[in-house]
Each structure stands twice: as structure tokens, then as C-alpha cells.
Scaffold this motif. Structure first.
Motif, PDB file in Angstrom:
ATOM      1  N   GLU A 201       3.239 -78.736 -69.679  1.00 19.46           N
ATOM      2  CA  GLU A 201       3.311 -78.732 -71.140  1.00 19.46           C
ATOM      3  C   GLU A 201       3.014 -77.363 -71.740  1.00 19.46           C
ATOM      4  OE1 GLU A 201       0.615 -81.766 -72.339  1.00 19.46           O
ATOM      5  OE2 GLU A 201       1.903 -83.416 -71.674  1.00 19.46           O
ATOM      6  N   GLN A 202       2.265 -76.517 -71.035  1.00 19.59           N
ATOM      7  CA  GLN A 202       1.899 -75.209 -71.577  1.00 19.59           C
ATOM      8  C   GLN A 202       2.930 -74.125 -71.296  1.00 19.59           C
ATOM      9  OE1 GLN A 202      -0.832 -74.315 -73.599  1.00 19.59           O
ATOM     10  NE2 GLN A 202      -0.839 -76.541 -73.797  1.00 19.59           N
ATOM     11  N   GLY A 203       4.049 -74.493 -70.690  1.00 15.33           N
ATOM     12  CA  GLY A 203       5.124 -73.532 -70.508  1.00 15.33           C
ATOM     13  C   GLY A 203       5.046 -72.771 -69.202  1.00 15.33           C
ATOM     14  N   PRO A 204       6.125 -72.073 -68.854  1.00  9.71           N
ATOM     15  CA  PRO A 204       6.246 -71.464 -67.532  1.00  9.71           C
ATOM     16  C   PRO A 204       5.431 -70.197 -67.323  1.00  9.71           C
ATOM     17  CG  PRO A 204       8.177 -70.961 -68.845  1.00  9.71           C
ATOM     18  CD  PRO A 204       7.362 -71.926 -69.646  1.00  9.71           C
ATOM     19  N   ARG A 205       4.873 -69.627 -68.380  1.00 10.69           N
ATOM     20  CA  ARG A 205       4.035 -68.446 -68.196  1.00 10.69           C
ATOM     21  C   ARG A 205       2.569 -68.827 -68.006  1.00 10.69           C
ATOM     22  NH1 ARG A 205       6.740 -63.721 -70.136  1.00 10.69           N
ATOM     23  NH2 ARG A 205       8.894 -63.938 -69.418  1.00 10.69           N
ATOM     24  N   ARG A 206       2.126 -69.871 -68.690  1.00 12.42           N
ATOM     25  CA  ARG A 206       0.738 -70.318 -68.536  1.00 12.42           C
ATOM     26  C   ARG A 206       0.580 -71.269 -67.356  1.00 12.42           C
ATOM     27  NH1 ARG A 206      -2.545 -69.320 -73.440  1.00 12.42           N
ATOM     28  NH2 ARG A 206      -4.138 -70.520 -72.351  1.00 12.42           N
ATOM     29  N   GLN A 207       1.635 -71.983 -67.020  1.00 10.22           N
ATOM     30  CA  GLN A 207       1.590 -72.914 -65.891  1.00 10.22           C
ATOM     31  C   GLN A 207       2.828 -72.691 -65.025  1.00 10.22           C
ATOM     32  OE1 GLN A 207       1.113 -76.507 -68.242  1.00 10.22           O
ATOM     33  NE2 GLN A 207      -1.106 -76.439 -68.060  1.00 10.22           N
ATOM     34  N   ASN A 235       6.259 -82.580 -65.157  1.00 11.75           N
ATOM     35  CA  ASN A 235       5.971 -81.176 -65.457  1.00 11.75           C
ATOM     36  C   ASN A 235       7.230 -80.324 -65.557  1.00 11.75           C
ATOM     37  OD1 ASN A 235       3.246 -81.734 -65.456  1.00 11.75           O
ATOM     38  ND2 ASN A 235       2.853 -80.852 -63.440  1.00 11.75           N
ATOM     39  N   ARG A 236       8.241 -80.690 -64.776  1.00 13.87           N
ATOM     40  CA  ARG A 236       9.436 -79.859 -64.737  1.00 13.87           C
ATOM     41  C   ARG A 236      10.560 -80.363 -65.651  1.00 13.87           C
ATOM     42  NH1 ARG A 236       9.835 -76.365 -60.155  1.00 13.87           N
ATOM     43  NH2 ARG A 236      11.917 -75.927 -60.960  1.00 13.87           N
ATOM     44  N   MET A 237      10.308 -81.416 -66.420  1.00 10.12           N
ATOM     45  CA  MET A 237      11.393 -81.973 -67.231  1.00 10.12           C
ATOM     46  C   MET A 237      11.634 -81.191 -68.515  1.00 10.12           C
ATOM     47  SD  MET A 237       9.886 -85.436 -69.020  1.00 10.12           S
ATOM     48  CE  MET A 237       8.719 -85.358 -70.385  1.00 10.12           C
ATOM     49  N   PHE A 238      10.692 -80.332 -68.920  1.00 15.16           N
ATOM     50  CA  PHE A 238      10.763 -79.714 -70.238  1.00 15.16           C
ATOM     51  C   PHE A 238      11.821 -78.625 -70.341  1.00 15.16           C
ATOM     52  CE2 PHE A 238       6.364 -81.205 -69.677  1.00 15.16           C
ATOM     53  CZ  PHE A 238       6.320 -82.117 -70.710  1.00 15.16           C
ATOM     54  N   ARG A 239      12.233 -78.063 -69.218  1.00 10.57           N
ATOM     55  CA  ARG A 239      13.204 -76.977 -69.223  1.00 10.57           C
ATOM     56  C   ARG A 239      14.437 -77.401 -68.437  1.00 10.57           C
ATOM     57  NH1 ARG A 239      10.801 -72.359 -71.040  1.00 10.57           N
ATOM     58  NH2 ARG A 239      12.210 -70.964 -69.935  1.00 10.57           N
ATOM     59  N   PRO A 240      15.587 -76.768 -68.671  1.00  9.72           N
ATOM     60  CA  PRO A 240      16.843 -77.285 -68.103  1.00  9.72           C
ATOM     61  C   PRO A 240      17.039 -77.055 -66.610  1.00  9.72           C
ATOM     62  CG  PRO A 240      17.251 -75.311 -69.420  1.00  9.72           C
ATOM     63  CD  PRO A 240      15.817 -75.691 -69.659  1.00  9.72           C
ATOM     64  N   ASP A 241      16.222 -76.230 -65.978  1.00  6.32           N
ATOM     65  CA  ASP A 241      16.398 -75.989 -64.549  1.00  6.32           C
ATOM     66  C   ASP A 241      16.184 -77.274 -63.748  1.00  6.32           C
ATOM     67  OD1 ASP A 241      16.485 -74.140 -62.120  1.00  6.32           O
ATOM     68  OD2 ASP A 241      14.573 -75.172 -61.864  1.00  6.32           O
TER      69      ASP A 241
END
Length: 389
Positions: A201-207, A235-241
Motif C-alpha cells: 500500500e505504501q508504494g514501490p519506493r517505500r515497500q 501487495n502486488r495488485m496496485f500496479r499494472p505489472d
């Protein structure tokens, strides 16, 4: 079913809740207990009690782990690890690297520090003396060594060979490829795969993902990690990869039998149907058409879903349900192209959101989207991005 318990649930507190309900409504105790269990998503009081007793031995609240009292090895492990709370950030992991640089012997002090550093030589030394350390709980979070390796984000420049050699040493010595813990007692396990795949949830730079995420995850799966890892999918659903899904499907995710965690925790965990519905709905709401196609190719029923295709907003300063603007969201994602388009269309970089009272620049800074922050800073009157400053 999936439990709806609060963080760090306590059987004593829930017993008290049932007694209060009993007294307030003049109910038999068993009926009050049943009502409490149903409120939190369980079929009955015995199922709730079973889960809480299991959770008591598996729960870790990283925020409850003090930092100042640790010996150097535990302090290194603590700072190196992804904790899945507000403390996750690159400066913390750099502090771990600095600590190890100042005292390279830290990895010799404990097998957990050697695992956090993904140091094959140090691990080999520990395991040669005591092979049973491969599954021994320890360090600041009471984890087995391989957990520290998978959750470590300390920037030491380890190669894929370093990481796989270190992990293989532990697996060959008997480390459990399905090891994990319950974050704050909640019912979706944070496993080795969860740590390797990263994000959240905190994004790919913080997590972030583990620097060698794909290689490490493939090794774990080859050595017996179960592919139905619910926390990874969340955890990985938030971004399109979709690289995580592709790997998990290749290892049998679509029709995998119950995992060790599903067998142990039972109805407290989401059902597979609930797991897939969460994935489908998020993908549809965010226009992740490739993910929906991938799910469908692997036998997941995505029929009847209305896909929302993202479009450029007519009003670049429009507010969403949380009173944030498109520029806030683009800043959080670090989408430089979209940020520039929004600014060119008249987006106001000084507008604050309704939840945090923060500007897009502050969102970018919080997410450690440094390139986005630089771009926004260049488009604010004094470079601060803060109204009235």
C-alpha cells in the motif's frame, strides 16, 4: 470466509466483548459469543478461539519491537527489514548498510544478521557449526533466518548468485519454504514469497521488491513454496505489472491444492473465490486489461466485469472520493509524463487533499518518488510545494 478482526486481536478482549454483549442484552453467554464470532467473520466461537490461539504463536507487530535496546546484530536486522508499516523507507535501509560498513563482523554475531546481509560465507560458517539454525527463530522479530533474507532491503549490492547461494544454504539445511508470520495478528500470512515479491500500500519506493525478487521467488517455488500466496497477490495488485502472477501461474497457482497456511488457519483466511474477486475488481476498476486477460487465460472467471479505462480528466483539479486531485495520484505513482500533462492542462500543484492536508509534492516526497518531487518542485512558486510558504 475472511476474518474481520482488528490488528493485534486478543482472546481476552473478545471474551470481555462477549460478556458485555451478554449483560447489555440479557443473552445466554454462548449466544453472545456466537454473535461476536459472526461479527468478526467466523462461523462460531470455537472457530474464532482456534484462530486466536494459532495467531498468538504466529503474530508479530514490527512496530512493537523497540530499536534502541538491540545488540548490533539485531539492530542491523531490524533496520534492514521491510516491516510493512510507516517506518519503511530507504534511509532506514541505508542506516543498516552504514552499520554493517562500520562493523563488518556483525554478520558473524548471528545467523539472522548473516541472512539479512545475504552473506553466503557468514551463513555457511553459522550452519556448519549448528545446522539446526536454519529454522531457528531469532533476531528482533523472532523469525527464521530465511525470513530476514527475503524481507531485507539493505542496499549492499548483492548479486543474484549471492542471494540464491545464501538462500540455498538455508533451504539445504532444512529451512521451511513456506515460513511466514501474521502481521499484527491479521489472518493473511506474510510469507517468504511475500517478502521476496514485495510492494504494498505504501508504494514501490517505500515497500520495494527484493532486489533479486524474480530469482529468489523462483527458487522458493522450486523448493516447495506454495504459489497461492494471498498477501503477495494483494501487495502486488496496485500496479499494472503482472510478472508475479505469471510466475505463480507457471508454478500451478490456478488449481493449487490448499496451502499449509490455509490448512492451518482454516476459515480465517479468504477463500480462493474471494481472493480472485479482489484481483478481478481491482483490475477492472483501474483498467488493467492485460491482468484480466492473464487471469482468464489461466481459467479464472472474469466474465461480466465492467472495465473502467482510465482517461485524462476534463478538469485537472477535480477531486476524487478522498478529496485528492489527479495530480496527487500521479505524484504518488511517480508518473512523470502524466504529471507534466496535468500541469500543462492547468493542474494546481498547491491544492491540498482532504485526508492528509498535503500537496502533490508532499505526496511524492512521502512516497520517495524523488523524480516526481523534483518536477513538481520546479513548478511551484518557491519550490516548496506548500501553500503560504
Amino acid at each position: 470466509m475472511a476474518s474481520r478482526l482488528p490488528t493485534n486481536p486478543s482472546l481476552d478482549k473478545l471474551r470481555d466483548e462477549a460478556r458485555r454483549l451478554q449483560r447489555a442484552n440479557h443473552l445466554p453467554l454462548h449466544q453472545a459469543q456466537f454473535m461476536v464470532a459472526r461479527q468478526y467473520g467466523f462461523t462460531g466461537w470455537p472457530a474464532l478461539v482456534h484462530y486466536l490461539r494459532e495467531a498468538a504463536a504466529l503474530s508479530v507487530d514490527p512496530a512493537a519491537v523497540g530499536e534502541d535496546a538491540h545488540d548490533p546484530a539485531d539492530r542491523f536486522c531490524n533496520w534492514a527489514s521491510l516491516r510493512y508499516n510507516e517506518s519503511d523507507a530507504p534511509p532506514r535501509w541505508q542506516s543498516a548498510a552504514d552499520l554493517l560498513t562500520a562493523d563488518p563482523t556483525i554478520v558473524e554475531l548471528s545467523v539472522w544478521a548473516a541472512a539479512s546481509a545475504a552473506d553466503p560465507n557468514a551463513l555457511a560458517g553459522h550452519l556448519t557449526k549448528r545446522p539446526t539454525l536454519a529454522n531457528a527463530p531469532g533476531g528482533p522479530f523472532g523469525w527464521a533466518p530465511l525470513m530476514y533474507l527475503c524481507y531485507s532491503r539493505v542496499p549492499l549490492g548483492r548479486t543474484a548468485e549471492d542471494v540464491t547461494t545464501a538462500a540455498t544454504l538455508l533451504l539445504d539445511a532444512g529451512a521451511d519454504p513456506n515460513a511466514g508470520y501474521l502481521w499484527c495478528g491479521l489472518s493473511t500470512p506474510f510469507t517468504l514469497l511475500t517478502g521476496a515479491f514485495g510492494e504494498g500500500e505504501q508504494g514501490p519506493r517505500r515497500q520495494p521488491r527484493h532486489p533479486q525478487a524474480a530469482t529468489l521467488a523462483a527458487l522458493l517455488l522450486d523448493r516447495g513454496a506454495h504459489p497461492a500466496d494471498q498477501q503477495t497477490l494483494y501487495n502486488r495488485m496496485f500496479r499494472p505489472d503482472d510478472s508475479h502472477l505469471e510466475l505463480l501461474f507457471a508454478r500451478g497457482l490456478a488449481d493449487a491444492p490448499p496451502s499449509p497456511w490455509e490448512r492451518r488457519l482454516g476459515e480465517a483466511m479468504e477463500t480462493r473465490e474471494q481472493m480472485w474477486q479482489r484481483q478481478i475488481h481491482w483490475a477492472a476498476e483501474h483498467g488493467f486489461t492485460r491482468r484480466l486477460e492473464l487471469l482468464a487465460r489461466n481459467g479464472i472467471d472474469t466474465s461480466g466485469v465492467d472495465v473502467i479505462i482510465p482517461s485524462f480528466p476534463d478538469d485537472p483539479n477535480a477531486r476524487d472520493d478522498e478529496d485528492a486531485t489527479p495530480l496527487h495520484q500521479a505524484a504518488w505513482e511517480g508518473d512523470l509524463v502524466l504529471i507534466q500533462r496535468l500541469l500543462d492542462a492547468g493542474a494546481n500543484p498547491l491544492l491540498t487533499d482532504g485526508r492528509f492536508g498535503s500537496t502533490p509534492l508532499q505526496w511524492a516526497e512521502h512516497a520517495y518518488q524523488t523524480e516526481a518531487a523534483d518536477l513538481l518542485r520546479a513548478h511551484t512558486p518557491d519550490g516548496s510545494g506548500v501553500p503560504g510558504v
